[in-house]
Design an enzyme around this catalytic site. Structure first.
Site, short mmCIF file in Angstrom:
data_model
loop_
_atom_site.label_atom_id
_atom_site.label_comp_id
_atom_site.label_asym_id
_atom_site.label_seq_id
_atom_site.Cartn_x
_atom_site.Cartn_y
_atom_site.Cartn_z
N GLU A 117 -3.10 16.50 -1.21
CA GLU A 117 -2.41 15.25 -1.55
C GLU A 117 -2.13 15.16 -3.04
O GLU A 117 -1.92 14.07 -3.57
CB GLU A 117 -3.25 14.03 -1.10
CG GLU A 117 -3.65 14.00 0.35
CD GLU A 117 -2.48 13.80 1.33
OE1 GLU A 117 -1.32 13.72 0.87
OE2 GLU A 117 -2.74 13.77 2.54
N HIS A 141 -8.70 8.79 -2.62
CA HIS A 141 -8.29 8.66 -1.22
C HIS A 141 -9.50 8.96 -0.33
O HIS A 141 -10.18 9.96 -0.53
CB HIS A 141 -7.16 9.64 -0.92
CG HIS A 141 -6.85 9.79 0.54
ND1 HIS A 141 -6.46 8.74 1.34
CD2 HIS A 141 -6.88 10.88 1.35
CE1 HIS A 141 -6.27 9.18 2.57
NE2 HIS A 141 -6.52 10.47 2.61
N HIS A 143 -11.40 8.10 3.90
CA HIS A 143 -11.18 7.78 5.31
C HIS A 143 -12.24 6.80 5.81
O HIS A 143 -13.05 7.15 6.69
CB HIS A 143 -11.23 9.06 6.16
CG HIS A 143 -10.18 10.08 5.85
ND1 HIS A 143 -10.20 11.37 6.35
CD2 HIS A 143 -9.04 9.99 5.11
CE1 HIS A 143 -9.14 12.04 5.92
NE2 HIS A 143 -8.43 11.24 5.15
N GLU A 171 -15.89 -12.40 -2.05
CA GLU A 171 -15.60 -11.72 -3.31
C GLU A 171 -14.22 -11.05 -3.31
O GLU A 171 -13.70 -10.71 -4.37
CB GLU A 171 -16.68 -10.67 -3.61
CG GLU A 171 -16.66 -9.51 -2.63
CD GLU A 171 -17.56 -8.35 -3.07
OE1 GLU A 171 -17.99 -7.61 -2.18
OE2 GLU A 171 -17.82 -8.19 -4.27
N HIS A 212 -5.05 6.39 9.05
CA HIS A 212 -5.47 7.52 8.23
C HIS A 212 -6.52 7.14 7.19
O HIS A 212 -7.60 7.74 7.17
CB HIS A 212 -4.22 8.13 7.56
CG HIS A 212 -4.50 9.35 6.74
ND1 HIS A 212 -3.62 10.38 6.60
CD2 HIS A 212 -5.57 9.70 5.98
CE1 HIS A 212 -4.15 11.33 5.84
NE2 HIS A 212 -5.32 10.92 5.44
O1 2HA Z 1 -7.88 16.11 2.01
O2 2HA Z 1 -7.66 13.50 3.45
O3 2HA Z 1 -5.04 13.26 3.61
C1 2HA Z 1 -7.68 15.82 3.34
C2 2HA Z 1 -7.02 14.52 3.48
C3 2HA Z 1 -5.58 14.53 3.64
ZN ZN Z 2 -6.66 11.79 4.20
#
Ligand code: 2HA
Ligand code: ZN
Length: 275
Positions: A117, A141, A143, A171, A212
């Site tokens: 990414e 980023h 998950h 909050e 995602h």
């Molecule tokens: O790195 O999270 O979006 C793996 C991911 C791709």
């Molecule tokens: Zn991801």
């Protein structure tokens, strides 16, 4: 003395471990990039490779990131392994004078490239650097499961997600008064999702990726991790309350109460998201 004794590298590794401990980084899930300060580059430079890797074109370009250095997780690498073998799982990349290519100057000693990414991160860095007068340094980023679950049961709009999160923990309006953006489902890793995300990041410091995960930005590791953590905690409360109540909410924070929080804490809420 090793590069891992340098504070910025220590703090970067700690954030990777913290994300793993939260359960947000199954397998190779998630990625973290940090735009280094000039003095941090100089601290790390003695550990750089004698011969840097080749320049690799990104397919995206940013004038305001020419010559910058980033710490990045490696593509396909596991957050879980960063603290165990940083030199094999993260890297430092330099951006060229055209602002369109990177090369590895430290790390990924067993081979590899920065996160899949990286183009999303790169464009988000460009937009956030501009929007914050140079303050922003971190793009993260992850998950987080509850936030992802919300993308199955709510309309995929910034207004719907922001309102649900603001009302899930008191909050929240203080931590992200600007709300969160929402990117519809898209194939990850490409320049299309990178452009869609960076467009939202002009206005928001966090963007949900439907089904995602979440992108967060901030000036330092603590603030950025804290934003991810706060949003995911609110999402967990939202999912718990809906599940426990079998979809029925008896009471919640009212819009005028959100306004009262904003007034007392001196933040400006995105008014168009309030009724
Ligand atoms: O790195 O999270 O979006 C793996 C991911 C791709
Ligand atoms: Zn991801």
């Amino acid at each position: 003395m090793a590069i891992t004794d340098i504070e910025v590298i220590e703090n970067y590794i700690r954030m990777c471990s913290d994300g793993w401990d939260q359960g947000w980084h199954e397998r190779n899930g998630g990625n973290l990039t940090y735009r280094m300060k000039p003095e941090e580059v100089e601290q790390c430079r003695p550990y750089f490779k004698e011969i840097p890797g080749p320049w690799v074109n990104m397919g995206v370009q940013a004038d305001n990131l020419k010559g910058e250095y980033f710490i990045s997780t490696g593509s396909g690498k596991y957050f879980r392994n960063v603290s165990l073998a940083p030199q094999d799982n993260i890297c430092i990349v330099e951006i060229n004078d055209a602002g369109d290519s990177w090369r590895i100057v430290w790390g990924l000693e067993k081979g590899g490239r920065p996160t899949s990414e990286f183009s999303s991160h790169f464009l988000n860095h460009s937009v956030r650097k501009e929007a914050t007068g140079g303050e922003n340094r971190v793009i993260y980023h992850a998950h987080p499961a509850n936030l992802i679950a919300m993308t199955y049961i709510l309309p995929l709009t910034a207004r719907d997600f922001t309102r649900a999160l603001w009302k899930s923990a008191t909050e929240c309006p203080v931590v992200f008064p600007g709300g969160v953006g929402v990117v519809p489902w898209m194939v990850p890793g490409g320049s299309e999702i990178a452009l869609a995300t960076s467009k939202l990041m002009k206005e928001y410091d966090a963007a949900v990726w439907a089904h995602h995960g979440l992108f967060c930005s901030g000036p330092d590791f603590d603030t950025t991790f804290g934003l991810m953590h706060t949003i995911e905690k609110a999402a967990q409360i939202y999912i718990l309350a809906l599940s426990a109540g079998q979809g029925k909410i008896l009471q919640t924070i009212q819009d005028d109460e959100l306004r009262a929080i904003a007034r007392d804490f001196g933040v400006v809420l995105r008014e168009e998201f309030l009724d």
